[in-house]
Design a protein around this motif. Structure first.
Motif, PDB file in Angstrom:
ATOM      1  N   GLU A 264      17.437  33.844  35.883  1.00  0.00           N
ATOM      2  CA  GLU A 264      16.166  33.126  35.980  1.00  0.00           C
ATOM      3  C   GLU A 264      15.903  32.800  37.454  1.00  0.00           C
ATOM      4  N   PRO A 265      14.656  32.510  37.833  1.00  0.00           N
ATOM      5  CA  PRO A 265      14.401  32.098  39.219  1.00  0.00           C
ATOM      6  C   PRO A 265      15.211  30.836  39.550  1.00  0.00           C
ATOM      7  N   PRO A 266      15.739  30.730  40.750  1.00  0.00           N
ATOM      8  CA  PRO A 266      16.535  29.552  41.128  1.00  0.00           C
ATOM      9  C   PRO A 266      15.714  28.262  41.036  1.00  0.00           C
ATOM     10  N   ILE A 267      16.376  27.183  40.647  1.00  0.00           N
ATOM     11  CA  ILE A 267      15.753  25.866  40.575  1.00  0.00           C
ATOM     12  C   ILE A 267      16.157  25.110  41.836  1.00  0.00           C
ATOM     13  N   GLN A 268      15.184  24.786  42.661  1.00  0.00           N
ATOM     14  CA  GLN A 268      15.459  24.084  43.906  1.00  0.00           C
ATOM     15  C   GLN A 268      15.882  22.639  43.609  1.00  0.00           C
ATOM     16  N   LEU A 269      16.922  22.198  44.274  1.00  0.00           N
ATOM     17  CA  LEU A 269      17.435  20.843  44.084  1.00  0.00           C
ATOM     18  C   LEU A 269      17.069  19.921  45.242  1.00  0.00           C
TER      19      LEU A 269
ATOM     20  N   ASP B  74      24.351  18.381  29.082  1.00  0.00           N
ATOM     21  CA  ASP B  74      24.456  17.500  27.921  1.00  0.00           C
ATOM     22  C   ASP B  74      24.302  18.225  26.591  1.00  0.00           C
ATOM     23  N   GLY B  75      24.052  19.524  26.601  1.00  0.00           N
ATOM     24  CA  GLY B  75      23.898  20.277  25.372  1.00  0.00           C
ATOM     25  C   GLY B  75      22.529  20.111  24.733  1.00  0.00           C
ATOM     26  N   ALA B  76      21.690  19.299  25.327  1.00  0.00           N
ATOM     27  CA  ALA B  76      20.345  19.062  24.794  1.00  0.00           C
ATOM     28  C   ALA B  76      19.269  19.519  25.771  1.00  0.00           C
ATOM     29  N   GLY B  77      19.660  20.282  26.790  1.00  0.00           N
ATOM     30  CA  GLY B  77      18.663  20.825  27.708  1.00  0.00           C
ATOM     31  C   GLY B  77      18.619  20.199  29.085  1.00  0.00           C
ATOM     32  N   LYS B  78      19.543  19.295  29.388  1.00  0.00           N
ATOM     33  CA  LYS B  78      19.560  18.694  30.726  1.00  0.00           C
ATOM     34  C   LYS B  78      20.885  18.988  31.417  1.00  0.00           C
ATOM     35  N   ALA B  79      20.791  19.200  32.727  1.00  0.00           N
ATOM     36  CA  ALA B  79      21.982  19.384  33.560  1.00  0.00           C
ATOM     37  C   ALA B  79      21.971  18.311  34.627  1.00  0.00           C
ATOM     38  N   TYR B  80      23.142  17.829  34.952  1.00  0.00           N
ATOM     39  CA  TYR B  80      23.312  16.782  35.954  1.00  0.00           C
ATOM     40  C   TYR B  80      24.155  17.386  37.076  1.00  0.00           C
ATOM     41  N   VAL B  81      23.552  17.502  38.249  1.00  0.00           N
ATOM     42  CA  VAL B  81      24.191  18.182  39.375  1.00  0.00           C
ATOM     43  C   VAL B  81      24.550  17.156  40.445  1.00  0.00           C
ATOM     44  N   ASN B  82      25.833  17.083  40.761  1.00  0.00           N
ATOM     45  CA  ASN B  82      26.295  16.179  41.811  1.00  0.00           C
ATOM     46  C   ASN B  82      25.896  16.740  43.172  1.00  0.00           C
ATOM     47  N   LEU B  83      25.120  15.958  43.931  1.00  0.00           N
ATOM     48  CA  LEU B  83      24.758  16.336  45.299  1.00  0.00           C
ATOM     49  C   LEU B  83      25.730  15.607  46.214  1.00  0.00           C
TER      50      LEU B  83
ATOM     51  N   VAL C  18      22.791  12.261  42.124  1.00  0.00           N
ATOM     52  CA  VAL C  18      22.861  13.231  41.041  1.00  0.00           C
ATOM     53  C   VAL C  18      21.445  13.704  40.739  1.00  0.00           C
ATOM     54  N   ALA C  19      21.240  15.018  40.779  1.00  0.00           N
ATOM     55  CA  ALA C  19      19.951  15.597  40.410  1.00  0.00           C
ATOM     56  C   ALA C  19      19.968  15.863  38.912  1.00  0.00           C
ATOM     57  N   VAL C  20      18.934  15.419  38.214  1.00  0.00           N
ATOM     58  CA  VAL C  20      18.798  15.673  36.784  1.00  0.00           C
ATOM     59  C   VAL C  20      17.803  16.812  36.626  1.00  0.00           C
ATOM     60  N   VAL C  21      18.228  17.883  35.955  1.00  0.00           N
ATOM     61  CA  VAL C  21      17.385  19.058  35.795  1.00  0.00           C
ATOM     62  C   VAL C  21      17.085  19.263  34.324  1.00  0.00           C
ATOM     63  N   ASP C  22      15.802  19.329  33.984  1.00  0.00           N
ATOM     64  CA  ASP C  22      15.384  19.671  32.632  1.00  0.00           C
ATOM     65  C   ASP C  22      15.382  21.179  32.546  1.00  0.00           C
ATOM     66  N   LEU C  23      16.404  21.750  31.924  1.00  0.00           N
ATOM     67  CA  LEU C  23      16.547  23.200  31.886  1.00  0.00           C
ATOM     68  C   LEU C  23      15.456  23.874  31.066  1.00  0.00           C
ATOM     69  N   LYS C  24      14.911  23.183  30.086  1.00  0.00           N
ATOM     70  CA  LYS C  24      13.828  23.765  29.283  1.00  0.00           C
ATOM     71  C   LYS C  24      12.559  23.905  30.121  1.00  0.00           C
ATOM     72  N   ALA C  25      12.312  22.970  30.992  1.00  0.00           N
ATOM     73  CA  ALA C  25      11.131  23.015  31.856  1.00  0.00           C
ATOM     74  C   ALA C  25      11.463  23.612  33.216  1.00  0.00           C
ATOM     75  N   ALA C  26      12.777  23.776  33.500  1.00  0.00           N
ATOM     76  CA  ALA C  26      13.248  24.289  34.796  1.00  0.00           C
ATOM     77  C   ALA C  26      12.681  23.479  35.944  1.00  0.00           C
ATOM     78  N   ASP C  27      12.760  22.158  35.812  1.00  0.00           N
ATOM     79  CA  ASP C  27      12.205  21.265  36.817  1.00  0.00           C
ATOM     80  C   ASP C  27      13.210  20.169  37.128  1.00  0.00           C
ATOM     81  N   PRO C  28      13.690  20.083  38.392  1.00  0.00           N
ATOM     82  CA  PRO C  28      14.635  19.020  38.734  1.00  0.00           C
ATOM     83  C   PRO C  28      13.970  17.662  38.825  1.00  0.00           C
TER      84      PRO C  28
END
Length: 65
Positions: A24-29, A40-49, A55-65
């Motif tokens: 997929e296109p990269p998601i800018q953080l 979390d298994g429900a569509g969100k990723a938590y990325v340690n900066l 911590v950046a919270v990314v909605d993987l379904k919307a592909a929006d940090p």
């Protein structure tokens, strides 16, 4: 997968064909060095900066940090 040097998150579908599949296109953080993530298994990723103590919270379904 996080790409620390480019400050983005790279995603792909779990059933991707290794020969013909595309990522997929990269998601800018934003500014910050991604170190690791947890999903979390429900569509969100938590990325340690790591360098921003944030911590950046990314909605993987919307592909929006």
């Amino acid at each position: 997968m996080s790409a620390g040097d480019s400050n983005c998150l790279v995603t792909f579908k779990p059933d991707i064909d290794p020969k013909t599949g595309r990522i997929e296109p990269p998601i800018q953080l934003g500014r910050g060095a991604p170190e690791f993530l947890a999903a979390d298994g429900a569509g969100k990723a938590y990325v340690n900066l790591e360098d921003k103590d944030n911590v950046a919270v990314v909605d993987l379904k919307a592909a929006d940090p």
